[in-house]
Design an enzyme around this catalytic site. Sequence first.
Site, short mmCIF file in Angstrom:
data_model
loop_
_atom_site.label_atom_id
_atom_site.label_comp_id
_atom_site.label_asym_id
_atom_site.label_seq_id
_atom_site.Cartn_x
_atom_site.Cartn_y
_atom_site.Cartn_z
CE LYS A 22 -12.80 -1.83 -4.45
NZ LYS A 22 -11.54 -1.59 -5.14
CB CYS A 117 -5.34 1.71 -7.42
SG CYS A 117 -6.03 0.06 -7.19
CB ILE A 328 -11.69 7.79 -15.92
CG1 ILE A 328 -12.92 7.50 -16.80
CG2 ILE A 328 -12.11 8.03 -14.47
CD1 ILE A 328 -13.92 8.63 -16.87
#
EC number: 2.5.1.7
Length: 419
Positions: A22, A117, A328
């Site tokens: 992806k 997201c 992150i």
Amino acid sequence: MYKLIINGGIALNGHVKTAGSKNSSLPILFASILANGPITLTNTPHLSDVSTTLRLLMDMGAEFILESDNSLFIDSSNLTNLVAQYNLVKTMRASILALGPMLAKYCKAKISLPGGCAIGSRPVNLHLKALEDLGAFIKVENGYIYATAKKLIGTEIHFDQISVTATENIIMAATLATGITTIYNAAQEPEIVDLINCLIKMGAKISGAGTSIITIEGVDELSGVTYAVCPDRIEAGTYLVAATITGGKITIKNVCYQSMRAILVKLLETGADIKTEKNSITLDMKGKRPKAVNIKTSTYPNFPTDMQAQFTALNAIADGYSTITETIFENRFMHIPELSRMGASLVLEGNTVVCKGVKSLTGAYLMATDLRASASLVLAGLAAIGTTTIERVYHLDRGYEMIEEKLKLLGAQIERVQD
């Protein structure tokens, strides 16, 4: 709306083939804007994010044909609408990757601020500042990025922090810029290397792929090509965790194990036996309970943030204590309350989860919140005693191709049903 119903407690066994990446497919699709002819991609995954990208490009004037063998023909060489509308951009963060190619080829772009997201702010300022350094004029107004340029001019780009999408955006923008662009503190992910390999095949002049310093010498034009997307290392890692968490044995095919070293090291620490071959990985847990492993996410080649949630689920039933630290994104622990409802012993302290492994989880009614959190709930459901129901599985479809069908091939009792 669909949901997944899982009857857990079954060891997974068998073979599964991973799809194309992806995180490679999306930037390469946006790179098609740069080409003066059509591009054919093979090993393209059937994902909702890919479909959204194709709808976005089609809305701009591109044409495409998606074949049943996962090959994709796309012609984005003559866009007529240089606007990425909110109704498409809102669902997918990667849509910001249209900005660099559009500026490079057409010298203007209007892009809605992206969605995707809900796992942190993921600011776009790195993209915008770097494009300004290349000579673009940018303003953000009413939720849109307006960008124009007389001509992008090569320069030195110094990123204050490592960003995968910012690195990709500037690489693509610089391919048609005048002169040489050097990116310092560039991301080194395999998916960026895949994008660069595709761009080079299109005629770009790029060196330093896979390092923190990438140099791009602008060219006058790029051509259409045929290119095979690399395998999805995160999908492969997720299925390896599925075998580990259920005490099974599986072989993953169509995989590049060299890009998964950080994941494989941690799986070895759990007690799994792992055998790698040219295009496959076999993991055998031999019915054992996994050992707890400490996880700290970081940029490549270190442990990937996209596997953090899956290893949190694994640690939830592992033998011993562990810590999972996320460096992150600041809000990537939305799976913790759901796993806790299944009986997991998890305590969130800042950006670290302290986990005390329990012998078993219990099936529960769960709500998916984002792509990788959804995967962690599926893994927990596979290992749990009883039935687990997971709502809002559209998150899964953004990054996993036919996940329930592939899990069925491995012996899982899992069904997708409509509400």
